[in-house]
Design a protein around this motif. Structure first.
Motif, mmCIF file in Angstrom:
data_model
loop_
_atom_site.group_PDB
_atom_site.id
_atom_site.type_symbol
_atom_site.label_atom_id
_atom_site.label_comp_id
_atom_site.label_asym_id
_atom_site.label_seq_id
_atom_site.Cartn_x
_atom_site.Cartn_y
_atom_site.Cartn_z
ATOM 1 N N THR A 126 0.853 -1.185 0.000
ATOM 2 C CA THR A 126 0.000 0.000 0.000
ATOM 3 C C THR A 126 0.888 1.233 0.000
ATOM 4 O O THR A 126 1.977 1.233 0.573
ATOM 5 C CB THR A 126 -0.932 0.034 1.223
ATOM 6 N N SER A 127 0.418 2.263 -0.654
ATOM 7 C CA SER A 127 1.159 3.514 -0.690
ATOM 8 C C SER A 127 0.177 4.663 -0.830
ATOM 9 O O SER A 127 -0.978 4.472 -1.213
ATOM 10 C CB SER A 127 2.155 3.517 -1.857
ATOM 11 N N MET A 128 0.643 5.852 -0.510
ATOM 12 C CA MET A 128 -0.152 7.060 -0.717
ATOM 13 C C MET A 128 0.415 7.813 -1.910
ATOM 14 O O MET A 128 1.622 8.090 -1.965
ATOM 15 C CB MET A 128 -0.138 7.954 0.525
ATOM 16 N N VAL A 129 -0.431 8.099 -2.871
ATOM 17 C CA VAL A 129 -0.037 8.831 -4.071
ATOM 18 C C VAL A 129 -0.666 10.221 -4.021
ATOM 19 O O VAL A 129 -1.879 10.349 -3.820
ATOM 20 C CB VAL A 129 -0.479 8.088 -5.349
ATOM 21 N N GLN A 130 0.143 11.242 -4.180
ATOM 22 C CA GLN A 130 -0.367 12.616 -4.207
ATOM 23 C C GLN A 130 -0.749 12.982 -5.635
ATOM 24 O O GLN A 130 0.039 12.813 -6.565
ATOM 25 C CB GLN A 130 0.702 13.579 -3.702
ATOM 26 N N HIS A 131 -1.954 13.450 -5.794
ATOM 27 C CA HIS A 131 -2.396 13.918 -7.119
ATOM 28 C C HIS A 131 -3.345 15.078 -6.917
ATOM 29 O O HIS A 131 -4.289 14.970 -6.126
ATOM 30 C CB HIS A 131 -3.095 12.802 -7.902
ATOM 31 N N ASP A 132 -3.088 16.161 -7.627
ATOM 32 C CA ASP A 132 -3.938 17.324 -7.472
ATOM 33 C C ASP A 132 -3.880 17.748 -5.999
ATOM 34 O O ASP A 132 -2.798 17.930 -5.456
ATOM 35 C CB ASP A 132 -5.350 16.956 -7.942
ATOM 36 N N SER A 133 -4.997 17.871 -5.314
ATOM 37 C CA SER A 133 -5.007 18.284 -3.911
ATOM 38 C C SER A 133 -5.285 17.114 -2.977
ATOM 39 O O SER A 133 -5.640 17.314 -1.805
ATOM 40 C CB SER A 133 -6.085 19.357 -3.697
ATOM 41 N N VAL A 134 -5.115 15.900 -3.459
ATOM 42 C CA VAL A 134 -5.609 14.745 -2.704
ATOM 43 C C VAL A 134 -4.502 13.727 -2.467
ATOM 44 O O VAL A 134 -3.556 13.611 -3.254
ATOM 45 C CB VAL A 134 -6.790 14.099 -3.470
ATOM 46 N N ALA A 135 -4.632 13.004 -1.350
ATOM 47 C CA ALA A 135 -3.759 11.871 -1.053
ATOM 48 C C ALA A 135 -4.576 10.606 -1.269
ATOM 49 O O ALA A 135 -5.585 10.378 -0.592
ATOM 50 C CB ALA A 135 -3.247 11.937 0.380
ATOM 51 N N VAL A 160 -7.135 7.747 -11.030
ATOM 52 C CA VAL A 160 -6.694 6.366 -11.292
ATOM 53 C C VAL A 160 -5.553 6.361 -12.297
ATOM 54 O O VAL A 160 -4.557 5.636 -12.131
ATOM 55 C CB VAL A 160 -7.878 5.511 -11.786
ATOM 56 N N LEU A 161 -5.674 7.165 -13.348
ATOM 57 C CA LEU A 161 -4.620 7.210 -14.350
ATOM 58 C C LEU A 161 -3.320 7.746 -13.751
ATOM 59 O O LEU A 161 -2.229 7.242 -14.064
ATOM 60 C CB LEU A 161 -5.067 8.079 -15.527
ATOM 61 N N ALA A 162 -3.421 8.724 -12.858
ATOM 62 C CA ALA A 162 -2.228 9.255 -12.193
ATOM 63 C C ALA A 162 -1.571 8.185 -11.333
ATOM 64 O O ALA A 162 -0.335 8.081 -11.290
ATOM 65 C CB ALA A 162 -2.595 10.473 -11.342
ATOM 66 N N ALA A 163 -2.372 7.380 -10.657
ATOM 67 C CA ALA A 163 -1.819 6.299 -9.833
ATOM 68 C C ALA A 163 -1.170 5.228 -10.703
ATOM 69 O O ALA A 163 -0.123 4.673 -10.339
ATOM 70 C CB ALA A 163 -2.915 5.685 -8.967
ATOM 71 N N ALA A 164 -1.777 4.931 -11.852
ATOM 72 C CA ALA A 164 -1.174 3.962 -12.778
ATOM 73 C C ALA A 164 0.164 4.490 -13.291
ATOM 74 O O ALA A 164 1.141 3.733 -13.404
ATOM 75 C CB ALA A 164 -2.127 3.696 -13.945
ATOM 76 N N ASP A 165 0.219 5.788 -13.583
ATOM 77 C CA ASP A 165 1.476 6.396 -14.018
ATOM 78 C C ASP A 165 2.541 6.262 -12.928
ATOM 79 O O ASP A 165 3.695 5.902 -13.207
ATOM 80 C CB ASP A 165 1.276 7.870 -14.347
#
Length: 274
Positions: A3-12, A77-82
């Motif tokens: 498990t990991s936390m991915v930062q994208h836009d304003s969200v974790a 989701v696409l940002a997390a896949a990237d």
């Protein structure tokens, strides 16, 4: 499983990553989380399954951007896949997750190898009538103290109909009143229920990837007719009807596992995904 936390836009965003084979991005339904995906997806070492807990669901934060939308969740989701280094993958999901997967397939054909839609709640239109109970629940939560909101919905005509025709759906709807983040999630629920995948029937009819659609009965939120419409529109899609969850939960999940596993192995096993 990592498990990991991915930062994208304003969200974790909390992201779950398991296995090492065929990459599959598989998403939960509205109000669900990675545990719901684990019930439905046949995890095994030959599949690398990535699941992102959508904003204000699971352990992911709500972020500051509004309104919530299926497009927003698909972009997350696409940002997390990237971030996970997944260039091409099978996109799939349950209910709202199916809508996210459909959007990814239609908007990013260079990224999506195949499509798995489990108990879809949307076909092509925004705010379908089967999602109106979610708006009803959300409006009550945003207007009344939680206990009063719960009692108002439990005594409503909608609740009576679901109690008689789709008790499993009713249990899910009543559960929203007990969420720790009920007020914030009510905003998510109302905006997503009034949204849609943003994919036209014509766009779906142009999809040229292996696709699987799974539907079941005794379900007012995920009509069998919606699953059939998607299965008939997407070219050469396989359609599987499984035992309703309300009739036999163990058999329901076993049949979904078998359908997804068979589909992935038939179309992608031992193939080069580069």
């Amino acid at each position: 499983m990592t498990t990991s936390m991915v930062q994208h836009d304003s969200v974790a965003l909390q992201v779950f990553d398991s296995g090492a084979g065929l990459p599959v991005v598989f998403q939960h339904g509205l109000g669900g989380d990675a545990n719901q995906v684990a019930q439905n997806f046949p995890d095994q070492p030959s599949y690398r399954r990535l699941t992102v807990e959508c904003r204000a669901q699971g352990a992911s934060s709500a972020g500051s951007r509004r309104p919530f939308s299926i497009t927003m969740f698909a972009d997350d989701v696409l940002a997390a896949a990237d971030a996970a280094g997944l260039d091409r993958f099978v996109a799939g999901g349950i209910s709202m997750g199916a809508a996210i997967a459909l959007r990814l397939a239609a908007r990013h054909p260079d990224r999506v190898l195949g499509l798995v839609l489990v108990r879809p709640a949307w076909a092509f239109d925004a705010a379908p009538c089967n999602m109106r109970p979610y708006v009803e629940v959300a409006e009550l939560i945003r207007r009344l103290p939680l206990a009063e909101a719960h009692d108002a919905f439990a005594s409503s005509a909608t609740s009576a109909r679901f109690r008689a025709e789709a008790p499993d759906n009713l249990a899910s709807l009543l559960g929203f009143f007990a969420r720790e983040n009920a007020t914030t999630f009510a905003e998510v629920m109302q905006e997503i229920a009034n949204d849609g995948p943003g994919v036209t029937q014509a766009a779906a009819a142009r999809l040229a990837i292996p696709s699987l659609v799974i539907g079941s009965g005794i379900d007012l939120v995920h009509p069998l007719a919606t699953a059939r419409e998607l299965g008939e529109t997407i070219p050469d899609a396989a359609f599987v009807q499984v035992t309703p969850k309300a009739a036999d939960k163990d058999r329901h999940f076993a049949e979904i596992h078998a359908a997804i596993g068979g589909f992935l192995d038939r179309h992608f096993n031992n193939q080069d995904q580069s």
